[in-house]
Design a protein around this motif. Sequence first.
Motif, short mmCIF file in Angstrom:
data_model
loop_
_atom_site.label_atom_id
_atom_site.label_comp_id
_atom_site.label_asym_id
_atom_site.label_seq_id
_atom_site.Cartn_x
_atom_site.Cartn_y
_atom_site.Cartn_z
N ALA A 168 58.93 20.16 -20.87
CA ALA A 168 59.61 20.45 -19.60
C ALA A 168 58.99 21.67 -18.93
O ALA A 168 58.73 21.66 -17.72
CB ALA A 168 61.10 20.66 -19.84
N PHE A 169 58.73 22.72 -19.70
CA PHE A 169 58.12 23.94 -19.16
C PHE A 169 56.75 23.64 -18.57
O PHE A 169 56.43 24.06 -17.45
CB PHE A 169 58.02 24.99 -20.27
CG PHE A 169 57.29 26.23 -19.86
CD1 PHE A 169 57.88 27.14 -19.01
CD2 PHE A 169 56.02 26.48 -20.33
CE1 PHE A 169 57.21 28.30 -18.62
CE2 PHE A 169 55.34 27.63 -19.95
CZ PHE A 169 55.93 28.54 -19.09
N LEU A 170 55.93 22.89 -19.29
CA LEU A 170 54.58 22.56 -18.81
C LEU A 170 54.65 21.66 -17.58
O LEU A 170 53.85 21.81 -16.65
CB LEU A 170 53.77 21.90 -19.92
CG LEU A 170 53.59 22.74 -21.19
CD1 LEU A 170 52.82 21.94 -22.24
CD2 LEU A 170 52.94 24.06 -20.91
N ALA A 171 55.58 20.72 -17.58
CA ALA A 171 55.73 19.81 -16.44
C ALA A 171 56.03 20.58 -15.16
O ALA A 171 55.45 20.27 -14.10
CB ALA A 171 56.84 18.79 -16.71
N ILE A 172 56.90 21.58 -15.23
CA ILE A 172 57.22 22.38 -14.04
C ILE A 172 55.95 23.06 -13.53
O ILE A 172 55.70 23.12 -12.33
CB ILE A 172 58.33 23.41 -14.35
CG1 ILE A 172 59.63 22.70 -14.78
CG2 ILE A 172 58.57 24.34 -13.16
CD1 ILE A 172 60.17 21.67 -13.84
N GLY A 173 55.12 23.56 -14.45
CA GLY A 173 53.85 24.16 -14.05
C GLY A 173 52.92 23.16 -13.38
O GLY A 173 52.29 23.46 -12.36
N SER A 217 67.92 20.75 -21.92
CA SER A 217 69.09 20.23 -22.63
C SER A 217 69.34 21.01 -23.90
O SER A 217 68.40 21.34 -24.63
CB SER A 217 68.89 18.75 -22.98
OG SER A 217 68.61 18.00 -21.83
N ALA A 218 70.61 21.25 -24.18
CA ALA A 218 70.98 21.92 -25.43
C ALA A 218 70.55 21.04 -26.60
O ALA A 218 70.71 19.82 -26.58
CB ALA A 218 72.49 22.14 -25.47
N GLY A 219 69.95 21.64 -27.59
CA GLY A 219 69.53 20.91 -28.78
C GLY A 219 68.23 20.15 -28.63
O GLY A 219 67.85 19.39 -29.53
N ALA A 249 64.33 18.42 -19.42
CA ALA A 249 64.76 19.10 -18.20
C ALA A 249 66.05 18.51 -17.67
O ALA A 249 66.24 17.29 -17.70
CB ALA A 249 63.66 19.03 -17.14
N ARG A 250 66.91 19.39 -17.21
CA ARG A 250 68.14 18.96 -16.55
C ARG A 250 67.99 19.26 -15.07
O ARG A 250 66.97 19.77 -14.62
CB ARG A 250 69.31 19.72 -17.17
CG ARG A 250 69.46 19.32 -18.65
CD ARG A 250 70.48 20.13 -19.38
NE ARG A 250 71.77 20.04 -18.73
CZ ARG A 250 72.72 20.95 -18.88
NH1 ARG A 250 72.54 21.99 -19.63
NH2 ARG A 250 73.88 20.81 -18.27
N MET A 285 66.76 26.87 -22.50
CA MET A 285 65.70 27.59 -21.83
C MET A 285 65.88 27.41 -20.33
O MET A 285 66.19 26.33 -19.86
CB MET A 285 64.35 27.03 -22.29
CG MET A 285 63.16 27.56 -21.56
SD MET A 285 61.62 26.81 -22.16
CE MET A 285 60.48 28.07 -21.67
N GLU A 286 65.65 28.48 -19.59
CA GLU A 286 65.65 28.41 -18.13
C GLU A 286 64.22 28.57 -17.64
O GLU A 286 63.54 29.52 -18.00
CB GLU A 286 66.51 29.53 -17.53
CG GLU A 286 67.98 29.27 -17.62
CD GLU A 286 68.78 30.25 -16.76
OE1 GLU A 286 68.24 31.30 -16.35
OE2 GLU A 286 69.93 29.94 -16.51
N ILE A 287 63.79 27.64 -16.80
CA ILE A 287 62.43 27.65 -16.29
C ILE A 287 62.49 27.92 -14.78
O ILE A 287 63.02 27.11 -14.04
CB ILE A 287 61.75 26.29 -16.53
CG1 ILE A 287 61.85 25.90 -18.00
CG2 ILE A 287 60.30 26.32 -16.05
CD1 ILE A 287 61.58 24.42 -18.26
N PRO A 288 61.98 29.07 -14.33
CA PRO A 288 61.99 29.34 -12.88
C PRO A 288 61.02 28.41 -12.16
O PRO A 288 59.88 28.26 -12.57
CB PRO A 288 61.56 30.80 -12.78
CG PRO A 288 60.96 31.16 -14.09
CD PRO A 288 61.40 30.15 -15.10
N LEU A 289 61.50 27.80 -11.09
CA LEU A 289 60.65 26.85 -10.36
C LEU A 289 59.52 27.53 -9.61
O LEU A 289 58.50 26.91 -9.34
CB LEU A 289 61.49 26.03 -9.38
CG LEU A 289 62.32 24.93 -10.00
CD1 LEU A 289 63.16 24.22 -8.95
CD2 LEU A 289 61.45 23.91 -10.72
#
Length: 196
Positions: free
Chosen positions: A129-134, A118-120, A98-99, A1-5
């Motif tokens: 990770a998605f929520l953390a970026i938010g 991360s893959a897998g 998150a990487r 997954m790619e999460i835009p900052l």
Amino acid sequence: MEIPLDDYVRGAAVATALVCTSPTVREPEGDALPDAEALAAFLERHRLRLDAVPERRPPSAADLFEVHLLRREVRGVMETATAEEAVAGAAVLAARAAREPVLRRDGKGRWQWYVTTSAGAPLAAELAAFLAIGLFGVVRRLGHRRFRACAAPGCRGVFADTSRAGERRYCMPDRCGNRLKVANHRRRQRLGGGVR
């Protein structure tokens, strides 16, 4: 997954929505994520395409259990006393999948920062990770004061206020705000006898 900052608002909105699925918030209805099908519907409603849940594979019971645990942790970040505590809590969430950030062009050819997962990584780790970026974005752009408790009497909800004016009062405006309006209307009717 790619999460835009730069799209922290979406992550914060999903974080709020996840916390609001809790039976603690949804009394007397109960848990809004009672089973894996409800979790799949939640992900679909929020247009989340997690690598851990490829097309046609629904979330498992184990995924649901981990998301229930994540829901408590996200609430804990929103209830922190300081910005530093919120950032530390969000960092723990991000570290699950998150990487390092990468810089690449978006669909319109503009350079954008993304965090990849991360893959897998399991569903709950990717979601964390998605929520953390938010949550990071809320602290950075709007300030820690934008994490609030719901103003509706008796509601135990918390939320991230990403509104432009910063005056949001309810965790679920359509539920808590409307309930309060109805209660106030009924109170006025009783006090005024219902005659105008």
